[in-house]
Design an enzyme around this catalytic site. Sequence first.
Site: not given
Ligand SMILES: Cc1cc2nc3c(=O)[nH]c(=O)nc-3n(C[C@H](O)[C@H](O)[C@H](O)COP(=O)(O)OP(=O)(O)OC[C@H]3O[C@@H](n4cnc5c(N)ncnc54)[C@H](O)[C@@H]3O)c2cc1C
Length: 430
Positions: A26, A31, A34, A160, A164, A415, A420
């Site tokens: 994110c 997010c 973006k 999405y 975007e 308004h 609204e």
């Molecule tokens: C282009 C794009 C735009 C988006 N826009 C939106 C938006 O506008 N609004 C919204 O709500 N959501 C949006 N999302 C979705 C949102 O980013 C994800 O749903 C959210 O980040 C999920 O969080 P998470 O903690 O599950 O995983 P992530 O945020 O992906 O975090 C996972 C973390 O784990 C780490 N990791 C992975 N494997 C390992 C490992 N083996 N050991 C140690 N670390 C590891 C990674 O480096 C990462 O930092 C968007 C996604 C993308 C790709």
Amino acid sequence: MRASRFAASYGARVAVAESGRFGGTCVNVGCIPKKLFAYAAHYREDFEVAKSFGWALGEPKFDWQTLLANKDREIARLNGVYEGALTKAGAKILRERATVVDAHTVEAGGKRYSARHILVATGSWPRLPGIPGRELAITSNEAFFLDSLPRRALVVGGGYIALEFASIFNGLGVETTLAYRGPRLLRGFDADLGDRLAEEMRKKGVVIRLQCDPAQLERGIQVAYEDGSAQEVDLVMFATGRTPNTAGLGLERAGVQLAADGAVVVNEYSRSSVDSIHAIGDVANRLNLTPVATAEGMALAKTLFRDQPTPVDHVNVPTAVFSDPNLATVGYSEQSARARFGAVDIYKTAFWGLKHTLGRHEERTFMKLVVDAASQRVVGAHMIGPDAGEIIQGIAIAVKLGATKAQFDATIGIHPTAAEEFVTMREKAD
Ligand SMILES: Cc1cc2nc3c(=O)[nH]c(=O)nc-3n(C[C@H](O)[C@H](O)[C@H](O)COP(=O)(O)OP(=O)(O)OC[C@H]3O[C@@H](n4cnc5c(N)ncnc54)[C@H](O)[C@@H]3O)c2cc1C
């Protein structure tokens, strides 16, 4: 982040392994950057609209390097904020890739750590179609760091992220084509939204090709489509879905059940098939949105460390698409409401926003309410137009609380606003 901080605040000893940058997808490639790009892209139109209010501007010029540098500076600041918050919460930070060894053991940086509970929150990764030449294409991961903007771009996908980025490229002056293999954008959303968003994006200059899928890419970049047509572009970006990040994590070895797409199979308390291993966020592939992931994290911390078993409620989660125009939605689409409730009443309106009435602007705002005919509860609210996400966030509270159409009607509007209209729609659509 959220699960660790809450768990620590409930007295747990927490260690976090992070192989990448703090804040996850994110903050770094999702997010936040973006939406910064989406703001940048919208200025082109804002400059045009400004003229109709009497402003005279020189020829606006856009500099991609300035945007990138400012974006990178802000993201670096956020990385620090996130890491600082973990440290402040007392979590031990391991800057390593971690793997699961067994039900209570994690390996990171050649060391083994034992824990009562293991939380897998490794997110997801872009998935590329298996076509020849796919290595010539980028995904959203790389789109945030392009050396320069292409002259012509093809964005592949109908979800999405594709919409975007097509809007971002188009707004920044790139000749943009969006190709999607399905008959309508935004599968699973209300059908009016997909149709109308395509119409609005076309008006703004995006070439949208539906039922159209690249079959092959060749250097150039020459795109050959499945229907036999061809196109030359300078950049191809695939936004064709994401896969849960479980490959090579050792989960199967530890006895954790994975779904066919690799997602960790969890119950409503985010517990996997192994009692001590849990999964939240994209890796569990329920509703892949940041606020859902953080809600799952907080619920898990309560469940494990506060003795309050807390399931996450995935019903009526509002969501936005930061395309141009913006789109946002909460609750049932008309189609899913008909399947679930039978008879539904539909209210819709489309209009030119006041801000756009002084110029020759073609964008139309669209709003729709889906009402369960029997109970008269508003079960879905949908919008395309400026600030749709800001507006639907408020409407989502009413929908979540089960407000009826009569209660919407009894609310006095502000308004003049677009919002609204949500409390003044009286005529049922045919
Ligand atoms: C282009 C794009 C735009 C988006 N826009 C939106 C938006 O506008 N609004 C919204 O709500 N959501 C949006 N999302 C979705 C949102 O980013 C994800 O749903 C959210 O980040 C999920 O969080 P998470 O903690 O599950 O995983 P992530 O945020 O992906 O975090 C996972 C973390 O784990 C780490 N990791 C992975 N494997 C390992 C490992 N083996 N050991 C140690 N670390 C590891 C990674 O480096 C990462 O930092 C968007 C996604 C993308 C790709």
